[in-house]
Motif scaffolding. Structure first.
Motif, PDB file in Angstrom:
ATOM      1  N   ALA A  93       0.845  -1.198   0.000  1.00 42.50           N
ATOM      2  CA  ALA A  93       0.000   0.000   0.000  1.00 42.50           C
ATOM      3  C   ALA A  93       0.876   1.242   0.000  1.00 42.50           C
ATOM      4  N   ALA A  94       0.285   2.354  -0.449  1.00 39.70           N
ATOM      5  CA  ALA A  94       0.993   3.632  -0.443  1.00 39.70           C
ATOM      6  C   ALA A  94       0.002   4.748  -0.193  1.00 39.70           C
ATOM      7  N   ILE A  95       0.522   5.840   0.365  1.00 39.07           N
ATOM      8  CA  ILE A  95      -0.288   7.024   0.604  1.00 39.07           C
ATOM      9  C   ILE A  95       0.529   8.250   0.263  1.00 39.07           C
ATOM     10  N   PHE A  96      -0.114   9.206  -0.402  1.00 39.88           N
ATOM     11  CA  PHE A  96       0.565  10.445  -0.771  1.00 39.88           C
ATOM     12  C   PHE A  96       0.484  11.382   0.416  1.00 39.88           C
ATOM     13  N   TRP A  97       1.650  11.809   0.856  1.00 38.80           N
ATOM     14  CA  TRP A  97       1.827  12.400   2.188  1.00 38.80           C
ATOM     15  C   TRP A  97       0.924  13.581   2.437  1.00 38.80           C
ATOM     16  N   ARG A  98       0.794  14.485   1.467  1.00 41.07           N
ATOM     17  CA  ARG A  98      -0.027  15.676   1.663  1.00 41.07           C
ATOM     18  C   ARG A  98      -1.384  15.556   0.999  1.00 41.07           C
ATOM     19  N   ALA A  99      -1.452  14.950  -0.175  1.00 40.50           N
ATOM     20  CA  ALA A  99      -2.720  14.836  -0.901  1.00 40.50           C
ATOM     21  C   ALA A  99      -3.649  13.804  -0.279  1.00 40.50           C
ATOM     22  N   GLY A 100      -3.059  12.767   0.314  1.00 40.24           N
ATOM     23  CA  GLY A 100      -3.853  11.761   1.004  1.00 40.24           C
ATOM     24  C   GLY A 100      -4.381  10.626   0.149  1.00 40.24           C
ATOM     25  N   GLY A 101      -4.150  10.673  -1.158  1.00 43.50           N
ATOM     26  CA  GLY A 101      -4.601   9.570  -1.996  1.00 43.50           C
ATOM     27  C   GLY A 101      -3.889   8.279  -1.647  1.00 43.50           C
ATOM     28  N   THR A 102      -4.520   7.149  -1.938  1.00 43.63           N
ATOM     29  CA  THR A 102      -3.959   5.855  -1.555  1.00 43.63           C
ATOM     30  C   THR A 102      -3.921   4.880  -2.733  1.00 43.63           C
ATOM     31  N   VAL A 112      -4.634  -7.127  -0.931  1.00 47.72           N
ATOM     32  CA  VAL A 112      -4.965  -6.598   0.401  1.00 47.72           C
ATOM     33  C   VAL A 112      -6.147  -5.636   0.384  1.00 47.72           C
ATOM     34  N   LYS A 113      -6.665  -5.319  -0.786  1.00 47.03           N
ATOM     35  CA  LYS A 113      -7.805  -4.384  -0.877  1.00 47.03           C
ATOM     36  C   LYS A 113      -8.977  -4.897  -0.063  1.00 47.03           C
ATOM     37  N   GLY A 114      -9.560  -3.993   0.708  1.00 49.56           N
ATOM     38  CA  GLY A 114     -10.697  -4.349   1.541  1.00 49.56           C
ATOM     39  C   GLY A 114     -10.315  -4.922   2.890  1.00 49.56           C
ATOM     40  N   ARG A 115      -9.038  -5.258   3.072  1.00 43.80           N
ATOM     41  CA  ARG A 115      -8.580  -5.814   4.355  1.00 43.80           C
ATOM     42  C   ARG A 115      -7.592  -4.895   5.057  1.00 43.80           C
ATOM     43  N   PHE A 116      -6.745  -4.211   4.292  1.00 40.05           N
ATOM     44  CA  PHE A 116      -5.712  -3.342   4.859  1.00 40.05           C
ATOM     45  C   PHE A 116      -6.093  -1.887   4.594  1.00 40.05           C
ATOM     46  N   THR A 117      -5.700  -1.017   5.520  1.00 46.57           N
ATOM     47  CA  THR A 117      -5.920   0.417   5.362  1.00 46.57           C
ATOM     48  C   THR A 117      -4.649   1.160   5.742  1.00 46.57           C
ATOM     49  N   ILE A 118      -4.185   2.028   4.854  1.00 49.40           N
ATOM     50  CA  ILE A 118      -3.023   2.864   5.132  1.00 49.40           C
ATOM     51  C   ILE A 118      -3.504   4.265   5.500  1.00 49.40           C
ATOM     52  N   SER A 119      -2.860   4.856   6.489  1.00 49.73           N
ATOM     53  CA  SER A 119      -3.241   6.191   6.929  1.00 49.73           C
ATOM     54  C   SER A 119      -2.025   6.899   7.498  1.00 49.73           C
ATOM     55  N   THR A 120      -2.168   8.203   7.708  1.00 51.75           N
ATOM     56  CA  THR A 120      -1.055   8.983   8.248  1.00 51.75           C
ATOM     57  C   THR A 120      -1.529   9.870   9.389  1.00 51.75           C
ATOM     58  N   ASP A 121      -0.591  10.213  10.233  1.00 51.30           N
ATOM     59  CA  ASP A 121      -0.752  11.279  11.211  1.00 51.30           C
ATOM     60  C   ASP A 121       0.395  12.242  10.904  1.00 51.30           C
ATOM     61  N   ASN A 122       0.103  13.249  10.092  1.00 52.73           N
ATOM     62  CA  ASN A 122       1.170  14.126   9.629  1.00 52.73           C
ATOM     63  C   ASN A 122       1.837  14.886  10.780  1.00 52.73           C
ATOM     64  N   ALA A 123       1.062  15.197  11.805  1.00 49.59           N
ATOM     65  CA  ALA A 123       1.626  15.925  12.950  1.00 49.59           C
ATOM     66  C   ALA A 123       2.696  15.089  13.653  1.00 49.59           C
ATOM     67  N   LYS A 124       2.539  13.775  13.574  1.00 52.55           N
ATOM     68  CA  LYS A 124       3.488  12.873  14.229  1.00 52.55           C
ATOM     69  C   LYS A 124       4.478  12.274  13.226  1.00 52.55           C
ATOM     70  N   ASN A 125       4.376  12.682  11.963  1.00 49.93           N
ATOM     71  CA  ASN A 125       5.238  12.094  10.918  1.00 49.93           C
ATOM     72  C   ASN A 125       5.191  10.574  10.958  1.00 49.93           C
ATOM     73  N   THR A 126       3.995  10.050  11.082  1.00 49.29           N
ATOM     74  CA  THR A 126       3.828   8.603  11.232  1.00 49.29           C
ATOM     75  C   THR A 126       2.821   8.091  10.207  1.00 49.29           C
ATOM     76  N   VAL A 127       3.117   6.926   9.646  1.00 50.34           N
ATOM     77  CA  VAL A 127       2.196   6.249   8.746  1.00 50.34           C
ATOM     78  C   VAL A 127       1.825   4.912   9.373  1.00 50.34           C
ATOM     79  N   TYR A 128       0.583   4.514   9.186  1.00 42.84           N
ATOM     80  CA  TYR A 128       0.059   3.297   9.792  1.00 42.84           C
ATOM     81  C   TYR A 128      -0.425   2.335   8.708  1.00 42.84           C
TER      82      TYR A 128
END
Length: 125
Positions: free
Chosen positions: A49-58, A64-80
């Motif tokens: 999976a991938a996420i665009f840091w500022r735009a948020g697209g994934t 893994v579609k439908g089972r995994f979710t990628i997300s970010t907390d930009n304030a913490k510089n962390t991706v989940y």
């Protein structure tokens, strides 16, 4: 340089869930995309999976579609990476990666410049 540190791997039964975290530090202002890849023994590293840091697209791999979710907390510089309905075939070392703007596909390793050390995920049947 960007430093990436993954955490959250472990052993889980089929159908269970895990959440991986990746904390980024250093020159994170150059980051355009963050990704997760995995590598099972004897196999090549594959895109998850991938996420665009500022735009948020994934982006997600079909497996893994439908089972995994990628997300970010930009304030913490962390991706989940939230992983649900885990299967034995999800067993692998999971790597976090970051990349800047490039012409490479972000579903391949060529799209990334920095890598974490990896965290083991084992799904028992």
């Amino acid at each position: 340089q960007v430093q990436l540190v993954e955490s959250g791997g472990g052993l889980v039964q089929t159908g269970g869930s895990l959440r991986l975290s990746c904390a980024a530090s250093g020159r994170t202002f150059t980051t355009y995309v963050m990704g997760w890849f995995r590598q099972a023994p004897g196999k090549e590293r594959e895109f998850v999976a991938a996420i665009f840091w500022r735009a948020g697209g994934t982006l997600y791999a079909d497996s893994v579609k439908g089972r995994f979710t990628i997300s970010t907390d930009n304030a913490k510089n962390t991706v989940y990476l939230q992983m649900n309905s885990l299967k034995p075939e999800d067993t692998a070392v999971y790597y976090c990666a970051s990349g800047g703007v490039s012409g490479a596909s972000y579903a391949t390793t060529r799209g990334y410049d920095y890598w974490g050390q990896g965290t083991q995920v084992t799904v028992s049947s």
